[in-house]
Design a protein around this motif. Structure first.
Motif, PDB file in Angstrom:
ATOM      1  N   TRP A   1    -107.120 -61.813 -23.044  1.00  0.00           N
ATOM      2  CA  TRP A   1    -108.339 -61.305 -22.419  1.00  0.00           C
ATOM      3  C   TRP A   1    -107.984 -60.427 -21.230  1.00  0.00           C
ATOM      4  N   ALA A   2    -107.006 -60.861 -20.447  1.00  0.00           N
ATOM      5  CA  ALA A   2    -106.635 -60.118 -19.243  1.00  0.00           C
ATOM      6  C   ALA A   2    -105.166 -60.342 -18.929  1.00  0.00           C
ATOM      7  N   VAL A   3    -104.549 -59.326 -18.347  1.00  0.00           N
ATOM      8  CA  VAL A   3    -103.170 -59.391 -17.900  1.00  0.00           C
ATOM      9  C   VAL A   3    -103.145 -58.938 -16.446  1.00  0.00           C
ATOM     10  N   GLY A   4    -102.404 -59.619 -15.618  1.00  0.00           N
ATOM     11  CA  GLY A   4    -102.351 -59.209 -14.215  1.00  0.00           C
ATOM     12  C   GLY A   4    -101.155 -59.788 -13.500  1.00  0.00           C
ATOM     13  N   GLN A   5    -101.170 -59.644 -12.181  1.00  0.00           N
ATOM     14  CA  GLN A   5    -100.055 -60.087 -11.354  1.00  0.00           C
ATOM     15  C   GLN A   5    -100.546 -61.041 -10.269  1.00  0.00           C
ATOM     16  N   THR A   6     -99.626 -61.874  -9.785  1.00  0.00           N
ATOM     17  CA  THR A   6     -99.878 -62.710  -8.616  1.00  0.00           C
ATOM     18  C   THR A   6     -99.015 -62.201  -7.480  1.00  0.00           C
ATOM     19  N   GLY A   7     -99.668 -61.856  -6.379  1.00  0.00           N
ATOM     20  CA  GLY A   7     -98.970 -61.371  -5.195  1.00  0.00           C
ATOM     21  C   GLY A   7     -99.699 -61.851  -3.962  1.00  0.00           C
ATOM     22  N   LEU A   8     -99.754 -60.998  -2.938  1.00  0.00           N
ATOM     23  CA  LEU A   8    -100.429 -61.351  -1.683  1.00  0.00           C
ATOM     24  C   LEU A   8    -101.562 -60.378  -1.392  1.00  0.00           C
ATOM     25  N   ALA A   9    -102.701 -60.921  -0.983  1.00  0.00           N
ATOM     26  CA  ALA A   9    -103.794 -60.125  -0.432  1.00  0.00           C
ATOM     27  C   ALA A   9    -103.867 -60.445   1.053  1.00  0.00           C
TER      28      ALA A   9
ATOM     29  N   ILE B   1     -97.625 -56.205   5.410  1.00  0.00           N
ATOM     30  CA  ILE B   1     -96.841 -57.360   4.986  1.00  0.00           C
ATOM     31  C   ILE B   1     -96.145 -57.013   3.680  1.00  0.00           C
ATOM     32  N   THR B   2     -94.848 -57.272   3.616  1.00  0.00           N
ATOM     33  CA  THR B   2     -94.096 -57.050   2.384  1.00  0.00           C
ATOM     34  C   THR B   2     -93.316 -58.294   1.960  1.00  0.00           C
ATOM     35  N   ASP B   3     -93.174 -59.263   2.863  1.00  0.00           N
ATOM     36  CA  ASP B   3     -92.359 -60.454   2.621  1.00  0.00           C
ATOM     37  C   ASP B   3     -93.241 -61.613   2.198  1.00  0.00           C
ATOM     38  N   VAL B   4     -92.951 -62.232   1.055  1.00  0.00           N
ATOM     39  CA  VAL B   4     -93.741 -63.357   0.587  1.00  0.00           C
ATOM     40  C   VAL B   4     -93.698 -64.529   1.559  1.00  0.00           C
ATOM     41  N   ASN B   5     -92.649 -64.603   2.371  1.00  0.00           N
ATOM     42  CA  ASN B   5     -92.524 -65.708   3.324  1.00  0.00           C
ATOM     43  C   ASN B   5     -93.522 -65.634   4.471  1.00  0.00           C
TER      44      ASN B   5
ATOM     45  N   THR C   1     -92.880 -68.768  -4.072  1.00  0.00           N
ATOM     46  CA  THR C   1     -92.066 -69.425  -3.053  1.00  0.00           C
ATOM     47  C   THR C   1     -90.593 -69.401  -3.442  1.00  0.00           C
ATOM     48  N   MET C   2     -90.299 -69.626  -4.714  1.00  0.00           N
ATOM     49  CA  MET C   2     -88.912 -69.544  -5.179  1.00  0.00           C
ATOM     50  C   MET C   2     -88.341 -68.148  -4.952  1.00  0.00           C
ATOM     51  N   LEU C   3     -89.139 -67.127  -5.260  1.00  0.00           N
ATOM     52  CA  LEU C   3     -88.671 -65.765  -5.021  1.00  0.00           C
ATOM     53  C   LEU C   3     -88.363 -65.550  -3.546  1.00  0.00           C
ATOM     54  N   GLY C   4     -89.210 -66.104  -2.677  1.00  0.00           N
ATOM     55  CA  GLY C   4     -88.986 -65.991  -1.240  1.00  0.00           C
ATOM     56  C   GLY C   4     -87.755 -66.744  -0.769  1.00  0.00           C
ATOM     57  N   MET C   5     -87.333 -67.728  -1.545  1.00  0.00           N
ATOM     58  CA  MET C   5     -86.144 -68.515  -1.204  1.00  0.00           C
ATOM     59  C   MET C   5     -84.894 -67.954  -1.871  1.00  0.00           C
ATOM     60  N   GLY C   6     -85.062 -66.820  -2.579  1.00  0.00           N
ATOM     61  CA  GLY C   6     -83.913 -66.163  -3.187  1.00  0.00           C
ATOM     62  C   GLY C   6     -83.544 -66.677  -4.559  1.00  0.00           C
ATOM     63  N   THR C   7     -84.443 -67.432  -5.200  1.00  0.00           N
ATOM     64  CA  THR C   7     -84.170 -67.922  -6.546  1.00  0.00           C
ATOM     65  C   THR C   7     -85.185 -67.334  -7.517  1.00  0.00           C
ATOM     66  N   ASN C   8     -84.763 -67.207  -8.768  1.00  0.00           N
ATOM     67  CA  ASN C   8     -85.592 -66.582  -9.790  1.00  0.00           C
ATOM     68  C   ASN C   8     -86.335 -67.655 -10.580  1.00  0.00           C
TER      69      ASN C   8
END
Length: 303
Positions: free
Chosen positions: A168-176, A186-190, A214-221
């Motif tokens: 139905w829909a495709v999208g992304q999760t980021g920061l607003a 703001i560019t840093d998830v932390n 949060t994992m991405l912010g901690m340097g893990t994939n």
């Protein structure tokens, strides 16, 4: 328990942040990659005792997934009824996958209807519903435009050939976020853990989104990360929550506080923000420099 996280459930977007102009140019939310056609929906309504028989269908969906989030004025719904004569009882009542499961899963497991002809669930949850036989197969003979689904989404391992689900829909999760409240870009998830924003941050209770970021912010994939790395991210979130960092841990209702500025930063879904920006031009969206999460929500016919 496996030491790796299923890449089809936790798919990281390894890309740099996207500007608001480019994001809106992409549509923010890829609606209509496959249009759910009138013949399929008409087939859903025939013989349905839960939603008015052939006179109407009931759809349970997420907020902000049709124009203006207002069923009574939606050109999509009005056009569908004009073309088919079928009324649509459209309910934007899905706040998150977990609360949907709490409300409906036990009933479906008993083989009973839930008063809906179509439901829309995120891939990991849709996969579980298909595995447990809680949804009906799609009738390919009434669904000619099924062929239009993009190749990357046409044959998931949990639903080969899209026999029981369709995107139905495709999208992304980021920061607003509100630049005027946080003091700039703001560019840093932390940033969601920065003490200077204590009590002004909301995060999603969809674990795959918030834990993945949060994992991405901690340097893990999150696509290839271990259980230990995942649990470390959960621990970080828990400690921040207990310290009062987060205003709310919530589902789709995060948009309410974000829209009025009570939330300064939110872990957010792209489609929501794309619509909120129409009335809130100062609201910004970013896929953090570390990356973001990619998701697909899928329409299905419940048993």
């Amino acid at each position: 328990m496996s030491n790796s996280i299923d890449p089809e459930i936790l798919e990281a977007m390894a890309q740099h942040r996207t500007s608001r102009r480019r994001f809106l140019g992409m549509g923010g939310l890829a609606l209509g990659g496959l249009a759910v056609g009138p013949t399929l929906l008409a087939a859903c309504s025939s013989g349905s005792s839960s939603s008015g028989g052939s006179n109407g269908i009931t759809v349970l969906n997420w907020p902000l997934y049709i124009e203006g989030d207002e069923p009574s004025t939606s050109p999509t719904l009005k056009g569908f009824t004009t073309a088919t004569g079928i009324k649509v009882n459209y309910k934007n009542s899905i706040d998150d996958n977990g609360s949907f499961n709490t409300k409906y899963q036990a009933t479906l497991e008993k083989g009973k209807g839930i008063g809906a002809d179509l439901i829309v669930l995120t891939s990991w949850n849709a996969a579980a519903y298909i595995a447990d036989n809680l949804v009906e197969p799609l009738d390919a003979t009434t669904f000619p435009n099924k062929k239009n689904v993009i190749s990357r989404l046409a044959n998931p391992s949990w639903d080969p050939g899209r026999a029981k689900s369709i995107p139905w829909a495709v999208g992304q999760t980021g920061l607003a976020y509100w630049p005027d409240k946080v003091g700039g870009k703001i560019t840093d998830v932390n940033a969601i853990f920065d003490p200077k924003f204590k009590g002004k941050v909301t995060i999603l209770d969809e674990m795959r989104d918030t834990v993945g970021l949060t994992m991405l912010g901690m340097g893990t994939n999150p696509t290839t990360g271990t259980t230990t790395q995942m649990l470390a991210a959960v621990d970080k979130i828990e400690k921040a929550r207990d310290a009062g960092q987060f205003k709310k841990v919530t589902g789709n209702s995060y948009t309410e506080d974000l829209a009025i500025g009570d939330t300064w930063i939110a872990v957010a879904w792209s489609g929501d923000v794309a619509q909120l920006q129409a009335d809130n031009p100062g609201l910004e969206w970013v896929i953090p420099s570390q990356g973001g999460m990619l998701w697909v929500d899928n329409a299905m016919i419940p048993v």
